[in-house]
Design an enzyme around this catalytic site. Structure first.
Site, short mmCIF file in Angstrom:
data_model
loop_
_atom_site.label_atom_id
_atom_site.label_comp_id
_atom_site.label_asym_id
_atom_site.label_seq_id
_atom_site.Cartn_x
_atom_site.Cartn_y
_atom_site.Cartn_z
N PHE A 119 19.63 16.02 7.75
CA PHE A 119 18.69 17.10 8.07
C PHE A 119 17.94 16.71 9.34
CE2 PHE A 119 16.77 20.57 5.27
CZ PHE A 119 17.99 21.01 4.81
N GLN A 240 4.58 26.52 10.39
CA GLN A 240 5.94 26.22 10.85
C GLN A 240 6.78 27.48 11.04
OE1 GLN A 240 9.01 23.93 8.30
NE2 GLN A 240 8.61 22.65 10.08
N HIS A 242 10.53 28.45 11.40
CA HIS A 242 11.87 27.86 11.19
C HIS A 242 12.78 28.41 12.28
CE1 HIS A 242 15.65 26.72 9.40
NE2 HIS A 242 15.02 26.05 8.46
N LEU A 252 15.93 33.23 5.61
CA LEU A 252 16.23 31.88 6.06
C LEU A 252 17.72 31.58 6.08
CD1 LEU A 252 15.00 29.08 6.76
CD2 LEU A 252 15.38 28.50 4.39
N GLU A 255 18.53 24.80 7.33
CA GLU A 255 18.85 23.72 8.25
C GLU A 255 20.11 22.98 7.80
OE1 GLU A 255 15.27 21.81 9.66
OE2 GLU A 255 16.19 19.88 9.25
N ARG A 286 11.94 20.76 13.65
CA ARG A 286 11.94 22.23 13.69
C ARG A 286 11.11 22.83 14.81
NH1 ARG A 286 11.80 23.48 7.20
NH2 ARG A 286 13.98 22.88 6.94
N HIS A 353 7.69 30.28 8.36
CA HIS A 353 8.34 29.64 7.22
C HIS A 353 7.41 28.86 6.31
CE1 HIS A 353 11.61 27.92 4.97
NE2 HIS A 353 11.40 26.69 5.41
N ARG A 398 6.27 19.93 9.48
CA ARG A 398 6.96 19.39 8.30
C ARG A 398 8.43 19.18 8.60
NH1 ARG A 398 10.12 21.59 3.99
NH2 ARG A 398 9.89 23.72 4.73
C1 FAD Z 1 13.59 30.47 1.82
C2 FAD Z 1 12.98 29.10 1.70
C3 FAD Z 1 13.79 27.97 1.67
C4 FAD Z 1 13.24 26.69 1.57
N1 FAD Z 1 14.07 25.61 1.54
C5 FAD Z 1 13.52 24.37 1.40
C6 FAD Z 1 14.35 23.21 1.28
O1 FAD Z 1 15.58 23.31 1.29
N2 FAD Z 1 13.77 22.01 1.15
C7 FAD Z 1 12.41 21.85 1.12
O2 FAD Z 1 11.95 20.73 0.99
N3 FAD Z 1 11.60 22.93 1.19
C8 FAD Z 1 12.12 24.18 1.33
N4 FAD Z 1 11.29 25.26 1.40
C9 FAD Z 1 9.85 25.08 1.16
C10 FAD Z 1 9.60 24.89 -0.32
O3 FAD Z 1 10.53 25.62 -1.07
C11 FAD Z 1 8.21 25.37 -0.73
O4 FAD Z 1 7.24 24.79 0.13
C12 FAD Z 1 7.88 24.93 -2.15
O5 FAD Z 1 8.90 25.34 -3.03
C13 FAD Z 1 6.55 25.48 -2.61
O6 FAD Z 1 6.37 25.17 -3.97
P1 FAD Z 1 4.99 25.41 -4.71
O7 FAD Z 1 5.15 24.94 -6.10
O8 FAD Z 1 3.90 24.84 -3.89
O9 FAD Z 1 4.77 27.00 -4.66
P2 FAD Z 1 5.70 28.24 -5.09
O10 FAD Z 1 7.04 27.86 -5.55
O11 FAD Z 1 5.60 29.20 -3.97
O12 FAD Z 1 4.93 28.82 -6.36
C14 FAD Z 1 3.66 29.41 -6.27
C15 FAD Z 1 3.24 29.87 -7.65
O13 FAD Z 1 1.91 30.33 -7.62
C16 FAD Z 1 1.79 31.53 -8.34
N5 FAD Z 1 0.64 32.27 -7.80
C17 FAD Z 1 0.29 32.44 -6.52
N6 FAD Z 1 -0.82 33.17 -6.43
C18 FAD Z 1 -1.20 33.46 -7.69
C19 FAD Z 1 -2.27 34.19 -8.27
N7 FAD Z 1 -3.21 34.80 -7.53
N8 FAD Z 1 -2.33 34.29 -9.61
C20 FAD Z 1 -1.39 33.71 -10.39
N9 FAD Z 1 -0.37 33.01 -9.90
C21 FAD Z 1 -0.27 32.89 -8.57
C22 FAD Z 1 3.13 32.21 -8.15
O14 FAD Z 1 3.36 33.16 -9.17
C23 FAD Z 1 4.07 31.02 -8.23
O15 FAD Z 1 4.35 30.74 -9.57
C24 FAD Z 1 11.84 26.55 1.50
C25 FAD Z 1 11.02 27.67 1.52
C26 FAD Z 1 11.59 28.93 1.64
C27 FAD Z 1 10.65 30.11 1.71
#
Ligand code: FAD
Length: 594
Positions: A119, A240, A242, A252, A255, A286, A353, A398
């Site tokens: 990556f 960021q 992407h 997306l 990468e 990135r 992103h 990142r």
């Molecule tokens: C398309 C895409 C591909 C990616 N690919 C990669 C990758 O290959 N490798 C990598 O390292 N990172 C990747 N990332 C980044 C990574 O996936 C995210 O940064 C990470 O998954 C975020 O996880 P999290 O648990 O912080 O939040 P999230 O998975 O976004 O979860 C947030 C949670 O909060 C809850 N929530 C939010 N607001 C409220 C509210 N007001 N009330 C109740 N619940 C609420 C939602 O319901 C959800 O359950 C990618 C991101 C995207 C968008």
């Protein structure tokens, strides 16, 4: 009307990878945990993560956590906190093995070990040859992780409030956080969840920008809740972009595509990254690749009738590699571009992103705020983990694959710290009525039908305002920034915030709760938009993802520091970067070349 009340040891707001990893730790230790999520847990944005999760397992190339640490510090453009980065990179191999044991179906090498792909920004030996550090389950790694963590939580009897929307944190006069007010999106019924400890794990705020890779739920609610509770947000100017989003649409294209051997070309068919990053080429970091694409297009070497995108080529690869390692990407390309990448290159353009900034935390995931000159203090019982937190392991930029790692490492760290905290904090603190009243008021604003708000000619709709806001953010706070344009951005966002106070959610007599959610989300987004443009306007240097045309150089003398934005008076202050790791030497700032 009395509001239903429930009491738990811990309230976890958010059921993405960070929230679920923490909840699992806690439920397994017999703590009473409530997880609330505005969507069904397995629909959280983690499910969309494609490329994979970094850990120096050394299954494909030689590797070491210290090299991973070096790459992460360099990738962060030296703004990352080196103690937190060391903690994360050292914890990575065990964390991934633990996920494997929970049941995450990683792709395999011939010898049965976990498959790892190269990556961006990964090197062996502190800047030497390309490393292959990203553990992948095909190109659906987040899906595999999220479903596994959810199943483990069901097994551990975590209590879920699915499709509940958290409105605001509840606190006492001292600023202790005592839980949150939420409502059931289906019925509209309010609920107070009281907790001895609260973990904010609400993910990122990609919906700040019109073209983005994020789910529509990524509206940064937790960040805005923290702001309203008086907590500053750190490094919000670093967002960021992407490099490879589907041109014109933003979805997306991982990468991982370049990791498997894909590369970018301009309209002359030139592999232009060789000019910008002679060593790492298409696998430079990135921010570097996104800027290169923007420059190619600006200088007239874009592709297509409007010369407004570049092409990502994989048609030179073995079709079997694409089918086996990138099936999801092929689907996306077929669906949204009508192009089979086995046969033709894909039009791509940078897309918003990832939120590098967020709620300031230390490496135990405790929320920390400055007190007096230079000192910091934890807010007792309050934690943040995942994309909403700023530990800060990503600094100004990142690295791909480091966020899935961040969420599980700091989700687990939060769980562990909370278990210890609960041993000495056994009682719930009294909940003052005023804090509940305040949160209820915020909700009440959106409970009136359009007719009650009246003055039809001047009334604006929330959805239209949201579209306008996202457009402003994209135009005024994008890949390249200047003082003039950012200042316009600040004014534009302030005026939208003002207009939102008079907006209505619907012209129909029957208002759905989903429309209320959209309005509350937009209020949150606008507050974060303001934090972002104001922080960006103030930072007079270029570092990582923050690229100022009028200040093109990094300025370590004045700006090697984190910004902290407070909602009150839109005030900014700054704090030093933690440059001292836990057990190894500091990586001092150097010029960043790839
Ligand atoms: C398309 C895409 C591909 C990616 N690919 C990669 C990758 O290959 N490798 C990598 O390292 N990172 C990747 N990332 C980044 C990574 O996936 C995210 O940064 C990470 O998954 C975020 O996880 P999290 O648990 O912080 O939040 P999230 O998975 O976004 O979860 C947030 C949670 O909060 C809850 N929530 C939010 N607001 C409220 C509210 N007001 N009330 C109740 N619940 C609420 C939602 O319901 C959800 O359950 C990618 C991101 C995207 C968008």
């Amino acid at each position: 009307m009395t509001i239903a009340k429930r009491k738990f040891d811990t309230l976890v707001i958010g059921a993405g990878g960070a929230g679920l990893r923490a909840a699992l730790q806690l439920s397994q230790a017999e703590a009473a945990v409530a997880v609330i999520s505005k969507v069904f847990p397995t629909r959280s944005h983690t499910v969309a993560a494609q490329g994979g999760i970094n850990a120096a397992l050394g299954n494909v190339t030689d590797d070491h956590w210290h090299w991973h640490m070096y790459d992460t510090v360099k990738g962060s453009d030296y703004l990352g906190d080196q103690d937190a980065i060391e903690y994360m990179c050292r914890a990575a191999p065990n964390t991934v093995i633990e996920l494997e044991h929970y049941g995450v179906p990683f792709s395999r090498l011939e010898n049965g070990r976990i498959y790892q792909r190269p990556f961006g920004g990964q090197s062996q030996n502190f800047g030497g040859e390309q490393a292959a550090r990203t553990c992948a389950a095909a190109d659906r790694t987040g899906h595999a992780m999220l479903h596994t963590l959810y199943q483990q939580n069901i097994n551990a009897r975590t209590h879920f409030f699915d499709e509940f929307f958290a409105v605001d944190l509840l606190k006492n006069e001292r600023g202790d956080i005592l839980g949150a007010l939420a409502f059931d999106i289906e019925s509209g019924e309010k609920i107070i969840i009281e907790a001895k400890t609260t973990l904010i794990a609400t993910g990122g705020a990609g919906q700040l920008f019109r073209t983005n890779t994020n789910a529509s739920i990524n509206t940064g609610d937790g960040l805005a809740m923290a702001l309203r509770a008086g907590i500053p947000l750190q490094d919000m100017e670093f967002f960021q972009f992407h490099p490879t989003g589907v041109a014109g649409k933003g979805m997306l294209i991982s990468e991982g595509v370049r990791g498997e051997g894909g590369y970018l070309v301009n309209c002359e068919g030139e592999r232009f990254m060789e000019r910008y990053a002679p060593h790492a080429k298409d696998l430079a970091s990135r921010d570097v690749v996104s800027r290169a694409i923007a420059v190619e297009i600006r200088e007239g070497r874009g592709c297509g009738p409007n010369k407004d995108y570049v092409l990502l080529k994989v048609d030179h690869l073995d079709p079997e590699v694409i089918k086996k390692r990138l099936p999801g990407i092929r689907d996306i390309s077929l669906t949204f571009l009508g192009i089979d990448p086995i046969e033709a290159p894909m039009p791509v353009f940078p897309t918003a992103h990832y939120t590098m900034g967020g709620i300031p935390t230390n490496r135990y995931a405790q929320v920390v705020v400055p007190v007096g000159t230079g000192a910091e203090e934890e807010i007792p019982g309050l934690y943040a983990a995942g994309e909403c937190a700023c530990a800060s392991v990503h600094g100004a930029n990142r690295l791909g694959g480091n966020s899935l790692l961040d969420i599980v490492v700091f989700g687990r760290a939060a769980g562990k710290h909370i278990i210890d905290y609960l041993k000495t904090h056994r009682q719930h603190k009294p909940l003052p009525d005023e804090t509940v009243e305040q949160a209820v008021q915020r909700l009440a604003r959106w409970e009136q039908p359009a007719s009650a708000v009246g003055h039809s000619a001047t009334v604006e709709s929330v959805s239209a305002l949201k579209a306008e806001f996202q457009q402003v953010m994209e135009e005024k706070c994008g890949v390249f920034r200047t003082e003039e344009v950012l200042a316009e951005g600040v004014q534009a966002v302030k005026s939208i915030q003002e207009r939102l106070k008079h907006a209505v959610i619907s012209d129909y007599s029957r208002i759905f709760n989903t429309a209320r959610v959209e309005a509350l989300e937009l209020e949150n987004l606008v507050e974060l938009g303001l934090a972002t443009v104001i922080s960006a306007l103030s930072r007079q240097e270029s570092r990582g993802a923050h690229s100022r045309v009028d200040f093109p150089k990094r300025d370590d003398e004045h700006w090697l520091r984190h910004s902290l934005y407070y909602q009150q008076d839109n005030r900014l202050s700054y704090k030093p970067v933690r440059t001292r790791p836990i057990s190894v030497d500091t990586f001092p700032p150097k010029e960043r070349v790839y």
